[in-house]
Scaffold this motif. Sequence first.
Motif, PDB file in Angstrom:
ATOM      1  N   ALA A  37      -4.164   3.091   3.967  1.00 27.38           N
ATOM      2  CA  ALA A  37      -5.215   1.917   4.369  1.00 27.38           C
ATOM      3  C   ALA A  37      -6.640   2.230   3.964  1.00 27.38           C
ATOM      4  CB  ALA A  37      -4.865   1.174   5.663  1.00 27.38           C
ATOM      5  N   ASP A  38      -6.654   3.423   4.297  1.00 30.24           N
ATOM      6  CA  ASP A  38      -8.388   4.055   4.170  1.00 30.24           C
ATOM      7  C   ASP A  38      -8.770   4.279   2.793  1.00 30.24           C
ATOM      8  OD1 ASP A  38      -8.205   4.305   7.211  1.00 30.24           O
ATOM      9  OD2 ASP A  38      -7.807   6.189   6.924  1.00 30.24           O
ATOM     10  N   GLU A  39      -7.675   3.907   1.873  1.00 32.72           N
ATOM     11  CA  GLU A  39      -8.113   4.153   0.304  1.00 32.72           C
ATOM     12  C   GLU A  39      -8.525   2.766  -0.107  1.00 32.72           C
ATOM     13  OE1 GLU A  39      -6.020   7.625  -1.657  1.00 32.72           O
ATOM     14  OE2 GLU A  39      -4.688   6.873  -0.378  1.00 32.72           O
ATOM     15  N   ILE A  40      -8.344   1.742   0.726  1.00 29.12           N
ATOM     16  CA  ILE A  40      -8.338   0.339   0.072  1.00 29.12           C
ATOM     17  C   ILE A  40      -9.897  -0.084   0.458  1.00 29.12           C
ATOM     18  CG2 ILE A  40      -7.720  -2.203   0.187  1.00 29.12           C
ATOM     19  CD1 ILE A  40      -5.542  -0.092  -0.861  1.00 29.12           C
ATOM     20  N   GLU A  41     -10.543  -0.692  -0.504  1.00 29.83           N
ATOM     21  CA  GLU A  41     -11.863  -1.197  -0.358  1.00 29.83           C
ATOM     22  C   GLU A  41     -11.962  -2.648  -0.693  1.00 29.83           C
ATOM     23  OE1 GLU A  41     -14.351   0.602  -3.215  1.00 29.83           O
ATOM     24  OE2 GLU A  41     -13.962   2.739  -2.203  1.00 29.83           O
ATOM     25  N   GLY A  42     -12.941  -3.499   0.021  1.00 33.72           N
ATOM     26  CA  GLY A  42     -13.239  -4.663  -0.049  1.00 33.72           C
ATOM     27  C   GLY A  42     -13.549  -5.161  -1.641  1.00 33.72           C
ATOM     28  N   GLY A  43     -13.055  -5.982  -2.087  1.00 34.00           N
ATOM     29  CA  GLY A  43     -12.968  -6.358  -3.422  1.00 34.00           C
ATOM     30  C   GLY A  43     -11.948  -5.737  -4.442  1.00 34.00           C
ATOM     31  N   ASP A  44     -10.872  -5.011  -3.780  1.00 29.72           N
ATOM     32  CA  ASP A  44      -9.730  -4.334  -4.480  1.00 29.72           C
ATOM     33  C   ASP A  44      -8.906  -5.873  -4.946  1.00 29.72           C
ATOM     34  OD1 ASP A  44     -10.827  -1.988  -4.452  1.00 29.72           O
ATOM     35  OD2 ASP A  44      -9.484  -1.222  -2.919  1.00 29.72           O
ATOM     36  N   ILE A  87       0.901  -1.174   0.047  1.00 33.61           N
ATOM     37  CA  ILE A  87       0.180   0.145   0.014  1.00 33.61           C
ATOM     38  C   ILE A  87       0.890   1.176  -0.029  1.00 33.61           C
ATOM     39  CG2 ILE A  87      -1.765   1.205   1.561  1.00 33.61           C
ATOM     40  CD1 ILE A  87      -2.683  -1.392   2.288  1.00 33.61           C
ATOM     41  N   GLN A  88       1.815   1.163   0.750  1.00 30.66           N
ATOM     42  CA  GLN A  88       2.826   2.421   1.010  1.00 30.66           C
ATOM     43  C   GLN A  88       3.550   2.638  -0.477  1.00 30.66           C
ATOM     44  OE1 GLN A  88       5.802   2.050   4.117  1.00 30.66           O
ATOM     45  NE2 GLN A  88       6.337   4.212   3.849  1.00 30.66           N
ATOM     46  N   ALA A  89       4.094   1.501  -0.986  1.00 26.76           N
ATOM     47  CA  ALA A  89       4.756   1.516  -2.328  1.00 26.76           C
ATOM     48  C   ALA A  89       3.920   2.159  -3.255  1.00 26.76           C
ATOM     49  CB  ALA A  89       5.267   0.288  -2.857  1.00 26.76           C
ATOM     50  N   LEU A  90       2.870   1.905  -3.263  1.00 33.26           N
ATOM     51  CA  LEU A  90       1.577   2.603  -4.289  1.00 33.26           C
ATOM     52  C   LEU A  90       1.276   4.033  -4.166  1.00 33.26           C
ATOM     53  CD1 LEU A  90      -0.198  -0.947  -4.643  1.00 33.26           C
ATOM     54  CD2 LEU A  90       1.121   0.443  -6.601  1.00 33.26           C
ATOM     55  N   GLY A  91       1.763   4.467  -2.938  1.00 32.04           N
ATOM     56  CA  GLY A  91       1.292   5.834  -2.466  1.00 32.04           C
ATOM     57  C   GLY A  91       0.008   5.951  -1.991  1.00 32.04           C
ATOM     58  N   LEU A  92      -0.560   4.866  -1.325  1.00 34.91           N
ATOM     59  CA  LEU A  92      -2.023   4.745  -0.994  1.00 34.91           C
ATOM     60  C   LEU A  92      -1.714   4.694   0.498  1.00 34.91           C
ATOM     61  CD1 LEU A  92      -3.526   2.174  -3.686  1.00 34.91           C
ATOM     62  CD2 LEU A  92      -3.765   4.567  -3.660  1.00 34.91           C
TER      63      LEU A  92
END
Length: 327
Positions: free
Chosen positions: A146-153, A139-144
């Motif tokens: 944890a709050d931006e991750i959704e179920g089904g991603d 998540i960090q490597a992608l510049g995102l």
Amino acid sequence: MKKISLGIFVVLLAFVSSCRDFIEPNVPYSEFDTALYLRTIRSAESNSLTFNFFDLQSSRFNVTLEAVDAEEGTTVESIEVRVRHRRLIPGVGLEFTPAPSGGQRQEVTVATISGSDFTQSPDNRFKRVVADIPASAMIQALGLTADEIEGGDVFEVRLYATDRFGRVFGPDNRSSDVAGGVFYDSPFLYNIDVICPLAAGYGLGEYQLEQTGGPSDPFFGNPTRFVEEVVTLTEGSTSIARTFTVNYLGGFTTRPFSIIFSCGVVLKPEEAAGAGCGGPGILWESDNDNLATYNLDDDSVIQVFFVDDTESSCGITDPIEFTLTKL
């Protein structure tokens, strides 16, 4: 008896000679250019190929890899682990991070594994290594965040193995049999789903299947395209997948049917009906703009929405609805 034996000997000699002549000239196998693949050891206890939406902090990508080459796995120089994130947005399509550029896929490197990290396998002569990367690192490597991750991603993890000759092997140059073969099982690509885990026993056991939406059987005059019957749901290829057997067009074909509980929605992955009218066969698959939902706390009734004959093999493309009622 001696004459018979001599006759048999002459025939066998002629057969052996003909076989020997058939394979001449000798094929120079020693001059073949050999490659490298990374076999997935599915039996490894530490394997983890999903992320828990409710516990991303503890989730990890973990897979045991076995290097197979002409020198028993010793030609591996390094393995680069790259990742990108994708999300299906209904009515829009797939959104990627990083976004494609110039029509080309973009990825970020999240880890590099050295060939010296491989150790001798306890099962055979090849060497193995464990690729172990926290979800938080991806998540960090992608510049995102944890709050931006959704179920089904989905996190697409790709491996690129470089050998000491400078050759690179990865998901874009491996053959289909190496990628998906039962023994080779070397995809160089792992799709890590962000899942909402199911309670023990959820969506398992006997259900009454009813086709509660969609047209009738256009070929044999049955009132529904799928036979209404009792089916048994079992765990599929992952912990959130379920599979059961359906009878299609009055039992013209009997096929496995899979569904996936994906953080609030029921997905129907593409599967073949085992029938067709020339060209591509009849396929079943979800319409991402029309998905059934489910209750994580109640599996007494499960609905499934999907499209029958998605490629219009027989010109009977229609939405279908199943209702599964637990017995």
